[in-house]
Design an enzyme around this catalytic site. Structure first.
Site, short mmCIF file in Angstrom:
data_model
loop_
_atom_site.label_atom_id
_atom_site.label_comp_id
_atom_site.label_asym_id
_atom_site.label_seq_id
_atom_site.Cartn_x
_atom_site.Cartn_y
_atom_site.Cartn_z
CE1 TYR A 59 -14.08 6.53 77.48
CE2 TYR A 59 -14.15 8.25 75.81
CZ TYR A 59 -13.56 7.11 76.35
OH TYR A 59 -12.46 6.56 75.73
CG ASP A 113 -6.62 5.22 80.95
OD1 ASP A 113 -5.90 5.08 79.95
OD2 ASP A 113 -6.96 6.32 81.42
#
Length: 245
Positions: free
Chosen positions: A110, A52
């Site tokens: 992540y 994003d």
């Protein structure tokens, strides 16, 4: 013409995400522009994931074809010379035509960085989420353990996420302390749009309010977006690694 895999790293602060957008700077857009200058022809880049706006990467994987004969080490140098300093090609290698960075990926890792110390330098918060209240890492990890396994993550999905199935398998999730930081690490088969940030924001909110840790399990099991809490900011999230084995 051979297919090339590239491992790339980037600081996403100034970009509107990975995926190309016609009028806004993106990671994909910058890389494709560099490749097209080198090859003098249109180049399409495919990625393992579409990070994003504001999200960073240490180990994003992309693939592309290029219609020139050039050694990989020279190609790497050429691409990096055309990119801004906040995007780097780390390594290149040839792969089979059938290779797809997204669909061949087995797992993704992540990391999310939380600055949890009032005595910090201003720049230490540039890529970390500052939380003033002292966080109890044991409570954080009690909640993180609840993520392990296969779950329906509808609660932590974004309303714009059109993914048919919200079932995801989480292999590993934990918070660890490192100096002034608390780092959340998570490995999963794949992730929904804003899922990691929603998880982190919800766990921190529960901890700040000193609610029982089982509150998180109830929120996860509700499969209802209205029960999620704060979405943690993008600036502290990194795509660390994509696994293919």
């Amino acid at each position: 013409m051979k297919k090339i895999l590239a491992e790339i790293a980037y600081d996403g602060s100034l970009y509107y995400g990975f995926q190309i957008q016609p009028t806004k700077p993106t990671i994909q857009g910058e890389i494709e522009k560099a490749l097209e200058k080198i090859s003098k022809t249109k180049v399409k880049v495919h990625s393992a994931g579409r990070t994003d706006k504001g999200v960073h990467a240490r180990g994003q994987i992309i693939s592309f074809y290029i219609r020139i004969n050039i050694k990989l080490k020279n190609l790497k140098t050429a691409i990096n010379s055309l990119l801004r300093k906040d995007i780097r090609i780390i390594k290149l290698k040839y792969v089979a035509d059938e290779f797809q960075p997204r669909f061949n990926a087995k797992r993704r890792k992540y990391s999310y960085y939380i600055l949890n110390n009032e005595n910090h330098y201003p720049w230490e918060g540039y890529q970390a989420y500052y939380v003033k209240k002292k966080l109890n890492i044991n409570r954080l990890n009690e909640m993180a353990k609840m993520l392990i396994g296969i779950h329906d993550f509808t609660t932590f999905s974004c309303i714009k996420d059109q993914t048919n199935s919200k079932l995801k398998k989480i292999y590993f999730a934990r918070f660890k302390k490192k100096n002034k930081l608390i780092i959340f690490e998570i490995i999963g088969s794949s992730f929904l749009w804003k899922m990691v940030r929603s998880i982190v924001g919800t766990i921190i909110d529960i901890e700040i309010k000193n609610e029982p840790v089982y509150t998180f399990k109830k929120i996860l099991n509700s499969k209802n977006r209205k029960f999620t809490r704060t979405t943690a900011p993008a600036k502290a999230l990194f795509l660390d690694k994509v696994f293919y084995e």
